[in-house]
Design a protein around this motif. Structure first.
Motif, PDB file in Angstrom:
ATOM      1  N   PHE A 143     -41.487  -4.176  33.919  1.00 45.67           N
ATOM      2  CA  PHE A 143     -40.940  -4.042  32.572  1.00 45.67           C
ATOM      3  C   PHE A 143     -41.574  -5.106  31.678  1.00 45.67           C
ATOM      4  CE2 PHE A 143     -37.829  -2.250  35.432  1.00 45.67           C
ATOM      5  CZ  PHE A 143     -37.519  -1.050  34.810  1.00 45.67           C
ATOM      6  N   ALA A 144     -42.060  -4.676  30.516  1.00 41.20           N
ATOM      7  CA  ALA A 144     -42.712  -5.590  29.586  1.00 41.20           C
ATOM      8  C   ALA A 144     -41.954  -5.619  28.270  1.00 41.20           C
ATOM      9  CB  ALA A 144     -44.161  -5.175  29.351  1.00 41.20           C
ATOM     10  N   ASP A 145     -41.624  -6.826  27.823  1.00 42.20           N
ATOM     11  CA  ASP A 145     -41.039  -7.010  26.499  1.00 42.20           C
ATOM     12  C   ASP A 145     -42.200  -7.070  25.512  1.00 42.20           C
ATOM     13  OD1 ASP A 145     -39.760  -7.772  24.188  1.00 42.20           O
ATOM     14  OD2 ASP A 145     -39.237  -9.780  24.897  1.00 42.20           O
ATOM     15  N   THR A 146     -42.619  -5.944  25.022  1.00 44.58           N
ATOM     16  CA  THR A 146     -43.753  -5.697  24.116  1.00 44.58           C
ATOM     17  C   THR A 146     -45.053  -5.619  24.923  1.00 44.58           C
ATOM     18  OG1 THR A 146     -44.574  -6.255  21.902  1.00 44.58           O
ATOM     19  CG2 THR A 146     -44.563  -8.028  23.488  1.00 44.58           C
ATOM     20  N   ASP A 147     -46.127  -5.182  24.282  1.00 39.18           N
ATOM     21  CA  ASP A 147     -47.436  -5.100  24.923  1.00 39.18           C
ATOM     22  C   ASP A 147     -48.512  -5.267  23.864  1.00 39.18           C
ATOM     23  OD1 ASP A 147     -47.400  -2.698  23.545  1.00 39.18           O
ATOM     24  OD2 ASP A 147     -47.999  -1.460  25.247  1.00 39.18           O
ATOM     25  N   LEU A 148     -49.761  -5.014  24.242  1.00 34.04           N
ATOM     26  CA  LEU A 148     -50.860  -5.261  23.308  1.00 34.04           C
ATOM     27  C   LEU A 148     -50.855  -4.274  22.140  1.00 34.04           C
ATOM     28  CD1 LEU A 148     -53.802  -6.233  25.658  1.00 34.04           C
ATOM     29  CD2 LEU A 148     -52.228  -7.689  24.398  1.00 34.04           C
ATOM     30  N   LEU A 149     -50.345  -3.073  22.328  1.00 37.37           N
ATOM     31  CA  LEU A 149     -50.206  -2.154  21.202  1.00 37.37           C
ATOM     32  C   LEU A 149     -49.253  -2.749  20.167  1.00 37.37           C
ATOM     33  CD1 LEU A 149     -50.506   0.530  19.701  1.00 37.37           C
ATOM     34  CD2 LEU A 149     -48.701   1.461  21.185  1.00 37.37           C
ATOM     35  N   ALA A 150     -48.117  -3.285  20.635  1.00 40.76           N
ATOM     36  CA  ALA A 150     -47.163  -3.894  19.718  1.00 40.76           C
ATOM     37  C   ALA A 150     -47.755  -5.118  19.034  1.00 40.76           C
ATOM     38  CB  ALA A 150     -45.893  -4.271  20.474  1.00 40.76           C
ATOM     39  N   VAL A 151     -48.543  -5.902  19.769  1.00 43.83           N
ATOM     40  CA  VAL A 151     -49.186  -7.080  19.173  1.00 43.83           C
ATOM     41  C   VAL A 151     -50.142  -6.651  18.064  1.00 43.83           C
ATOM     42  CG1 VAL A 151     -50.712  -9.032  19.606  1.00 43.83           C
ATOM     43  CG2 VAL A 151     -48.920  -8.476  21.244  1.00 43.83           C
ATOM     44  N   ARG A 152     -50.902  -5.585  18.325  1.00 41.41           N
ATOM     45  CA  ARG A 152     -51.833  -5.104  17.292  1.00 41.41           C
ATOM     46  C   ARG A 152     -51.082  -4.658  16.038  1.00 41.41           C
ATOM     47  NH1 ARG A 152     -53.497  -0.099  15.800  1.00 41.41           N
ATOM     48  NH2 ARG A 152     -52.888   0.995  17.718  1.00 41.41           N
ATOM     49  N   LEU A 153     -50.013  -3.885  16.233  1.00 41.52           N
ATOM     50  CA  LEU A 153     -49.250  -3.402  15.080  1.00 41.52           C
ATOM     51  C   LEU A 153     -48.578  -4.552  14.343  1.00 41.52           C
ATOM     52  CD1 LEU A 153     -47.665  -0.191  16.648  1.00 41.52           C
ATOM     53  CD2 LEU A 153     -49.614  -0.335  15.090  1.00 41.52           C
ATOM     54  N   TRP A 154     -48.089  -5.532  15.072  1.00 36.75           N
ATOM     55  CA  TRP A 154     -47.488  -6.702  14.433  1.00 36.75           C
ATOM     56  C   TRP A 154     -48.527  -7.476  13.629  1.00 36.75           C
ATOM     57  CZ3 TRP A 154     -42.928  -8.699  13.230  1.00 36.75           C
ATOM     58  CH2 TRP A 154     -42.857 -10.040  12.875  1.00 36.75           C
ATOM     59  N   SER A 155     -49.727  -7.627  14.190  1.00 34.81           N
ATOM     60  CA  SER A 155     -50.796  -8.335  13.479  1.00 34.81           C
ATOM     61  C   SER A 155     -51.159  -7.594  12.195  1.00 34.81           C
ATOM     62  CB  SER A 155     -52.023  -8.471  14.383  1.00 34.81           C
ATOM     63  OG  SER A 155     -53.068  -9.150  13.723  1.00 34.81           O
ATOM     64  N   GLU A 156     -51.256  -6.281  12.259  1.00 38.57           N
ATOM     65  CA  GLU A 156     -51.581  -5.498  11.061  1.00 38.57           C
ATOM     66  C   GLU A 156     -50.456  -5.592  10.026  1.00 38.57           C
ATOM     67  OE1 GLU A 156     -52.232  -1.684  12.757  1.00 38.57           O
ATOM     68  OE2 GLU A 156     -54.279  -2.146  13.432  1.00 38.57           O
ATOM     69  N   ARG A 157     -49.222  -5.687  10.503  1.00 41.08           N
ATOM     70  CA  ARG A 157     -48.092  -5.840   9.586  1.00 41.08           C
ATOM     71  C   ARG A 157     -48.138  -7.195   8.894  1.00 41.08           C
ATOM     72  NH1 ARG A 157     -41.814  -6.347  11.758  1.00 41.08           N
ATOM     73  NH2 ARG A 157     -40.896  -7.177   9.826  1.00 41.08           N
ATOM     74  N   ARG A 158     -48.460  -8.229   9.643  1.00 37.26           N
ATOM     75  CA  ARG A 158     -48.394  -9.586   9.086  1.00 37.26           C
ATOM     76  C   ARG A 158     -49.656  -9.993   8.337  1.00 37.26           C
ATOM     77  NH1 ARG A 158     -44.863 -13.667   9.813  1.00 37.26           N
ATOM     78  NH2 ARG A 158     -45.612 -15.816   9.539  1.00 37.26           N
ATOM     79  N   PHE A 159     -50.835  -9.606   8.864  1.00 37.82           N
ATOM     80  CA  PHE A 159     -52.090 -10.079   8.298  1.00 37.82           C
ATOM     81  C   PHE A 159     -52.948  -8.955   7.726  1.00 37.82           C
ATOM     82  CE2 PHE A 159     -51.075 -13.051  11.823  1.00 37.82           C
ATOM     83  CZ  PHE A 159     -50.785 -14.165  11.051  1.00 37.82           C
ATOM     84  N   GLY A 160     -52.496  -7.708   7.876  1.00 42.76           N
ATOM     85  CA  GLY A 160     -53.270  -6.587   7.380  1.00 42.76           C
ATOM     86  C   GLY A 160     -54.462  -6.258   8.245  1.00 42.76           C
ATOM     87  N   SER A 161     -54.566  -6.902   9.411  1.00 42.61           N
ATOM     88  CA  SER A 161     -55.692  -6.679  10.313  1.00 42.61           C
ATOM     89  C   SER A 161     -55.288  -7.166  11.699  1.00 42.61           C
ATOM     90  CB  SER A 161     -56.937  -7.440   9.823  1.00 42.61           C
ATOM     91  OG  SER A 161     -58.043  -7.201  10.678  1.00 42.61           O
ATOM     92  N   ALA A 162     -56.135  -6.873  12.678  1.00 49.35           N
ATOM     93  CA  ALA A 162     -55.896  -7.320  14.052  1.00 49.35           C
ATOM     94  C   ALA A 162     -57.233  -7.739  14.656  1.00 49.35           C
ATOM     95  CB  ALA A 162     -55.264  -6.197  14.876  1.00 49.35           C
TER      96      ALA A 162
END
Length: 364
Positions: A266-285
């Protein structure tokens, strides 16, 4: 006319057997006669002996050994075979039988062997028995064939090698058995192979939707391990450099913990979520950000969970928008997911239902 039947011998006299006489009971050999026969046999044995006949000592650094198999997957039986070969020869060459319908790609098996035996050469060979000898001898001239297969003697003869037989049953595991029911052979799977069979479940969603507590609870419920969110571990102040470091750690932690998981990870988030979070916060990943292995199912936590934390970070509209972004991306990528809504017990019950469904799909 009935053929005469020769009775069984009664004693060995070094050079011949003594037989019963049909018409007479032979006298038993004396102790002196037995000793004399044994001495004659010993003399004959020593006459043809030379110390050079023992060959090289243990290890055989100048010798080459060959191991042949499918390695579908690599298990402790294979490891024992290769380790046995290494104990007999300074150079070991493993030939992996590769077919078009193999359930595990050759590249994956090559990676396993390279990790487990970095000093061993692994080469793919077509799964056509009639060509094996020519294919092997084109690569190497083996002194030994180390094999636990019934075909070993014939293959050794075709290779011009000495057969080193290994009892393949000392470790009760087979590739067929592992492919049918991998977790029945859990103790015989090396870490990278174990990770291959782990069912992966990712908790994904906006902040404060209960992902962490649910991932930990599910891991306890199924007796396995879970992967924490790296961004949370690196602190509240997120810079591009921090996010990149978290992404590296997230992928590494997942792959390393999969080697220690029991059936499920079980993973609390993964690299897909990290990418989407980065795009949300910085507009890029990060351009290099890729997910090596997608989970078998996502558990998408809805933003109807009560927010916990600093009120200044409580942005309901933004959380809902991010939830919709995640769901849209899961749909776009064709990733299987189950949405979790309601209170903690409702979410947990739905999660268990989804995970049990996954387990049946993977292992029956």
């Amino acid at each position: 006319m009935t053929a005469a039947i020769t009775p069984p011998p009664i004693a060995w006299y070094g050079g011949s057997f003594a037989y019963y006489d049909e018409d007479a009971t032979p006298p038993a050999p004396s102790a002196e006669e037995l000793d004399a026969a044994a001495e004659r046999a010993r003399h004959e044995r020593l006459e043809g002996f030379a110390a050079e006949q023992f060959g090289d000592g243990p290890g055989g650094e100048s010798r080459t050994a060959v191991v042949l198999g499918r390695f579908l997957p690599v298990h402790d039986g294979h490891r024992y075979l290769i380790e046995f070969a290494r104990a007999h020869a300074g150079r070991v060459h493993v030939f992996v039988r590769v077919g078009g319908d193999d359930p595990i790609p050759w590249e994956v098996r090559r990676g396993w062997l390279a990790e487990l035996f970095p000093d061993v050469v692994a080469t793919a060979i077509d799964d056509e028995p009639e060509r094996w000898a020519d294919r092997i001898t084109a690569e190497v001239k083996p002194d030994y064939l180390v094999s636990g297969d019934p075909s070993g003697p014939g293959m050794a003869a075709r290779l011009g090698a000495t057969l080193v037989p290994v009892d393949r049953h000392v470790l009760p595991v087979s590739g067929t058995g592992v492919r049918k029911s991998p977790w029945d052979f859990e103790g015989f799977l090396p870490p990278p192979v174990r990770a291959w069979y782990v069912g992966r479940v990712c908790l994904i969603g906006a902040e404060s939707t209960g992902k962490t507590s649910l991932a930990e609870r599910l891991a306890r419920h199924y007796g396995t391990v879970w992967v924490p969110e790296r961004l949370r571990e690196l602190g509240p102040d997120i810079s591009p450099a921090t996010l990149a470091l978290a992404a590296q750690g997230q992928g590494a932690a997942e792959e390393l913990l999969a080697r220690r998981a029991h059936r499920l990870l079980f993973a609390d988030t993964d690299l897909l979520a990290v990418r989407l979070w980065s795009e949300r916060r910085f507009g890029s990943a990060p351009a290099w950000l890729e997910q090596p292995k997608s989970p078998h199912v996502y558990l998408l936590c809805a933003p109807d969970h009560p927010f916990s934390g600093d009120d200044q970070r409580n942005t309901p509209a933004e959380r809902r928008a991010f939830h919709e972004t995640i769901e849209a991306e899961l749909v776009r990528l064709g990733r299987p997911y189950v949405t979790l809504e309601g209170d903690e017990e409702q979410r947990f019950a739905r999660a268990v239902e989804a995970v049990d469904d996954l387990s049946r799909q993977l292992w029956g």
